[in-house]
Write an enzyme that holds these catalytic residues in place. Structure first.
Site, PDB file in Angstrom:
ATOM      1  CG  MET A 162      -0.293   0.217   2.548  1.00 35.60           C
ATOM      2  SD  MET A 162      -1.390   0.940   3.805  1.00 35.60           S
ATOM      3  CE  MET A 162      -1.209   2.700   3.450  1.00 35.60           C
ATOM      4  CG  ASN A 163       1.629   3.998  -2.878  1.00 37.82           C
ATOM      5  OD1 ASN A 163       1.380   2.952  -3.430  1.00 37.82           O
ATOM      6  ND2 ASN A 163       1.598   5.138  -3.527  1.00 37.82           N
ATOM      7  CG  ASP A 164       0.190   8.106  -2.322  1.00 33.63           C
ATOM      8  OD1 ASP A 164       1.200   7.480  -2.001  1.00 33.63           O
ATOM      9  OD2 ASP A 164       0.145   8.870  -3.295  1.00 33.63           O
ATOM     10  CD  GLN A 180      -2.478   5.163  -5.593  1.00 34.56           C
ATOM     11  OE1 GLN A 180      -1.648   4.994  -6.470  1.00 34.56           O
ATOM     12  NE2 GLN A 180      -3.775   5.270  -5.856  1.00 34.56           N
ATOM     13  CG  ASP A 187      -0.864  12.754  -6.706  1.00 30.56           C
ATOM     14  OD1 ASP A 187      -1.247  11.728  -7.291  1.00 30.56           O
ATOM     15  OD2 ASP A 187       0.323  12.950  -6.376  1.00 30.56           O
ATOM     16  CD  GLU A 227       5.075  12.126  -5.919  1.00 31.92           C
ATOM     17  OE1 GLU A 227       4.798  11.308  -6.798  1.00 31.92           O
ATOM     18  OE2 GLU A 227       5.744  11.826  -4.914  1.00 31.92           O
TER      19      GLU A 227
HETATM   20  C1  FRU Z   1       2.975   9.503  -4.116  1.00 30.99           C
HETATM   21  C2  FRU Z   1       2.611   9.007  -5.508  1.00 30.99           C
HETATM   22  C3  FRU Z   1       1.556   9.887  -6.158  1.00 30.99           C
HETATM   23  C4  FRU Z   1       0.892   8.956  -7.126  1.00 30.99           C
HETATM   24  C5  FRU Z   1       0.935   7.651  -6.377  1.00 30.99           C
HETATM   25  C6  FRU Z   1       1.111   6.439  -7.250  1.00 30.99           C
HETATM   26  O1  FRU Z   1       3.493   8.492  -3.310  1.00 30.99           O
HETATM   27  O2  FRU Z   1       3.762   8.927  -6.316  1.00 30.99           O
HETATM   28  O3  FRU Z   1       2.075  11.048  -6.750  1.00 30.99           O
HETATM   29  O4  FRU Z   1      -0.403   9.341  -7.446  1.00 30.99           O
HETATM   30  O5  FRU Z   1       2.015   7.722  -5.458  1.00 30.99           O
HETATM   31  O6  FRU Z   1       1.043   5.258  -6.495  1.00 30.99           O
END
Ligand code: FRU
Length: 507
Positions: free
Chosen positions: A55-57, A73, A192, A255
């Protein structure tokens, strides 16, 4: 971006899993990966995270029809970045989470075929609308907006609606609402979106920037969320003087912009060069004139996104990334953690302040407390134990004397050292090898709140300074606490923290 294009392409061919637990994990039931994940001592027990994989954002957090919804994410196929989807979890209170089916997946041959990137959710009338960045191969070299040395992609802004009360199903608009950046601008990225209501219409901020000149946030307006007009940069940065192939690493690409009113001012948050930066100032409907700025968190914390809670407080979420080699989190089967919710405010000078959301207190067990003035304070501290690497600590100290809180296993293995040096650099906080400046007014005590959760340690000092540290020391026994200069101690409290699920799968 976070992985090679080759690996991404190999994985994006795989079918999107219907739930957050991949078939491989579900099928293994009581053996194999599921058991391994449930017993992994490095997996946090009260932070939101998927049951497995990457997972991320945080994306589009919203309080809707009596429940909190968090999207983020997510790669359904592996514990490395790639094949981005919007995963979904819901909660009655922002702390106990239930995993929902994956909400938004790339559409084969669609505008988001190579990734459903970050974005937000607003209410379009009564209907939740997700506005996010779709990623696809550029049809001409001029259409490529994302070039980071590993990938070359076109980014467009997309809209999807959910007509179900649980936000489980989403219908995408056939075409993007923004198919390219403003005409004539050579940008370092275009992604974003952050959308808000303003007057009778809508505004959108999109993360961008210019090579060698610094990051920027583009401001758009719309009467209906579908037709958008570019206004101007909401804020433009300056060159950091850094050079490199990825504009996010040089600060030329901002971002995840997040923009909102707070107190009598406005606040802009952006993510770049591995950090979340804040700016506060005055917004005239076109530009933000920033008066104060700073760093939101000095440790592992990125890609922030805020929302209003049920009481109208501004609550911030962030992605706690891994700090270990990719091969290790690939082998572990999971990567990435959601931060605890943080309530934001501004002081009268426009300084951003942040405290852990009070709802976290729901997880506290019975406290152990000691007052610095007690004759047996040291003995009482020595007798305290942190079990299962799940606890909250509160330390109040004199602001003008140094102190160190040491967390070690019962067998003496070091876990974390939290040190405060009032004389160093005008006041310094150090957590293992991560440093931050803390300027505490002489008459105010130093208040430190620390959340230990397996490999995550989130620390808050005096509303202004936070460090999120990753610690990859799996300690099977209890942790002991010691303080170097107990003479500066005013009070100390320790609470065991209850896990939010029966196992470490947080489902
Ligand atoms: C930030 C980012 C965002 C993008 C997303 C892709 O961590 O790079 O800019 O939308 O992650 O996973």
């Amino acid at each position: 971006m976070k992985m090679s294009r080759r690996t991404f392409l190999m994985q994006s061919g795989m079918a999107a899993a219907a739930t957050m637990l991949p078939a491989s994990v579900r099928a293994s039931n009581s053996t194999g990966l599921r058991v391994r994940l449930a017993h992994d001592l490095l997996r946090p027990q009260y932070h939101l995270m998927p049951a497995a994989n990457w997972m991320n954002d945080p994306n589009g957090p919203i309080f809707h029809k009596g429940r909190y919804h968090m999207f983020f994410q997510y790669n359904p196929n592996a514990s490395v970045w790639g094949n981005m989807h919007w995963a979904h979890s819901s909660s009655p209170d922002m702390i106990h989470w239930k995993h929902e089916p994956v909400a938004i997946a790339p559409t084969p041959n669609g505008w988001d075929r190579d990734g459903v990137f970050s974005g937000c959710i607003v209410l379009d009338g009564a209907i939740p609308a997700a506005i996010y960045t779709g990623v696809l191969p550029p049809d001409t070299p001029a259409n490529a907006t994302l070039k980071d040395g590993q990938h070359t992609w076109r980014e467009v802004q997309c809209l999807a609606h959910s007509h179900d009360a649980h936000l489980r199903t989403w219908q995408k608009l056939a075409d993007p609402i923004l198919a390219r950046p403003p005409a004539g601008l050579a940008v370092t990225g275009f992604r974003d979106p952050c959308v808000w209501r303003e007057g009778n219409g809508w505004r959108m901020a999109v993360g961008s920037g210019f090579a060698g000149k610094g990051g920027a946030v583009f401001l758009y307006s719309s009467p209906d969320l579908r037709q958008w007009t570019y206004l101007n940069p909401l804020v433009e940065g300056r060159s950091t003087g850094q050079t490199g192939t990825n504009p996010v690493d040089t600060g030329d690409m901002w971002e995840c912009p997040d923009f909102f009113p707070l107190g009598d001012r406005h606040v802009l948050l952006i993510s770049t060069m591995g950090k979340v930066l804040w700016k506060s100032g005055h917004y005239d409907g076109k530009h933000l004139t920033a008066e104060r700025e700073g760093v939101v968190d000095h440790g592992a914390y990125y890609a922030e996104r805020s929302m209003l809670d049920r009481d109208g407080n501004r609550v911030l979420w962030g992605w706690i990334p891994e700090r270990r080699p990719e091969a290790e989190h690939r082998a572990a089967g999971w990567a990435g953690v959601m931060s605890l919710p943080r309530v934001l405010s501004l002081d009268s000078d426009g300084q951003l302040e942040m405290v852990p959301a009070p709802v976290i207190e729901k997880l506290r067990g019975a406290p152990a407390r000691v007052r610095g003035a007690e004759a047996d304070a040291k003995e009482k501290l020595d007798a305290m134990r942190i079990h299962d690497l799940a606890a909250e600590l509160y330390v109040e100290c004199a602001p003008d004397r140094p102190f160190t809180v040491d967390l070690k296993s019962e067998t003496g293995a070091p876990f974390a050292e939290i040190a405060y040096h009032p004389a160093a650099n005008g006041g310094e906080l150090r957590v293992n090898n991560t440093h931050a400046t803390v300027s505490t007014p002489k008459d105010e005590a130093l208040h430190l709140q620390a959340f230990v959760d397996a490999s995550v340690l989130e620390i808050f000092v005096n509303r202004t300074t936070t460090i999120t540290e990753r610690i990859y020391t799996a300690v099977p026994e209890a942790l002991c606490i010691s303080m170097s200069s107990a003479s500066s101690l005013r009070s100390f409290a320790l609470w065991p923290i209850k896990p939010i699920s029966r196992d470490r799968l947080t489902t």
